[in-house]
Write a protein that holds these residues in place. Sequence first.
Motif, PDB file in Angstrom:
ATOM      1  N   LEU A 183     -46.964 -19.073  49.286  1.00 27.38           N
ATOM      2  CA  LEU A 183     -46.267 -19.934  48.319  1.00 27.38           C
ATOM      3  C   LEU A 183     -45.105 -20.672  48.973  1.00 27.38           C
ATOM      4  O   LEU A 183     -44.870 -21.854  48.695  1.00 27.38           O
ATOM      5  N   PHE A 184     -44.368 -19.974  49.836  1.00 26.27           N
ATOM      6  CA  PHE A 184     -43.260 -20.611  50.540  1.00 26.27           C
ATOM      7  C   PHE A 184     -43.756 -21.775  51.401  1.00 26.27           C
ATOM      8  O   PHE A 184     -43.156 -22.854  51.399  1.00 26.27           O
ATOM      9  N   TRP A 229     -44.713 -24.661  49.233  1.00 24.37           N
ATOM     10  CA  TRP A 229     -43.495 -25.364  48.830  1.00 24.37           C
ATOM     11  C   TRP A 229     -43.070 -26.354  49.916  1.00 24.37           C
ATOM     12  O   TRP A 229     -42.732 -27.502  49.629  1.00 24.37           O
ATOM     13  N   ASN A 230     -43.114 -25.921  51.175  1.00 27.89           N
ATOM     14  CA  ASN A 230     -42.746 -26.815  52.271  1.00 27.89           C
ATOM     15  C   ASN A 230     -43.741 -27.960  52.415  1.00 27.89           C
ATOM     16  O   ASN A 230     -43.350 -29.084  52.751  1.00 27.89           O
ATOM     17  N   GLY A 245     -35.755 -26.337  51.518  1.00 30.31           N
ATOM     18  CA  GLY A 245     -36.580 -25.134  51.569  1.00 30.31           C
ATOM     19  C   GLY A 245     -35.864 -23.894  51.081  1.00 30.31           C
ATOM     20  O   GLY A 245     -36.492 -22.879  50.783  1.00 30.31           O
ATOM     21  N   MET A 265     -36.603 -21.565  47.749  1.00 29.21           N
ATOM     22  CA  MET A 265     -37.772 -20.680  47.778  1.00 29.21           C
ATOM     23  C   MET A 265     -37.790 -19.786  49.010  1.00 29.21           C
ATOM     24  O   MET A 265     -38.776 -19.102  49.275  1.00 29.21           O
ATOM     25  N   TRP A 297     -39.015 -16.163  48.950  1.00 26.33           N
ATOM     26  CA  TRP A 297     -40.450 -15.869  48.972  1.00 26.33           C
ATOM     27  C   TRP A 297     -40.870 -15.443  50.378  1.00 26.33           C
ATOM     28  O   TRP A 297     -41.714 -14.577  50.541  1.00 26.33           O
TER      29      TRP A 297
END
Length: 146
Positions: free
Chosen positions: A73-74, A77-78, A114, A117, A120
Amino acid sequence: VVHHRCKCRLRGVYKPVRTRFSRMTASTATFIASGIFHEWILAVLFSPEYNELEGDACIPPSCYRPGFGRSTLFFIWNAIIIAMEYLIGGAAIFQLAKRHLPSVIVSILVSSLGLPMGHWFMNDYVRSDYFEDGQLGFPLVVRVPG
């Protein structure tokens, strides 16, 4: 080594995907592959040893079972942040900021995207004994009173 493998033409992710798809798709695929790779690292790193188990129970922090999916998930996100850069990075406000702000400030602002998150990615490392055990391999500079 890992960075080189991710960039390598035959074994990597970005370049093979880029030969058939857009930059955004190739970047997203690379971030997802990196997330999955980090999930594998967690599985190997935190796999409980036989002597750490009490019956079927894993007693933290010496025995830790990570929550899988957060690293991926991290990295997704990026990938979203990079996609947003592709889509709106050329807007006048961003170009104005890039021209008039010092590059250090621009780098800090970009990196801070970043951070919301970041937990995570770091959660499993913080909740386990990773940093306590890992400090044996990293030199620590300490001021000696004198």
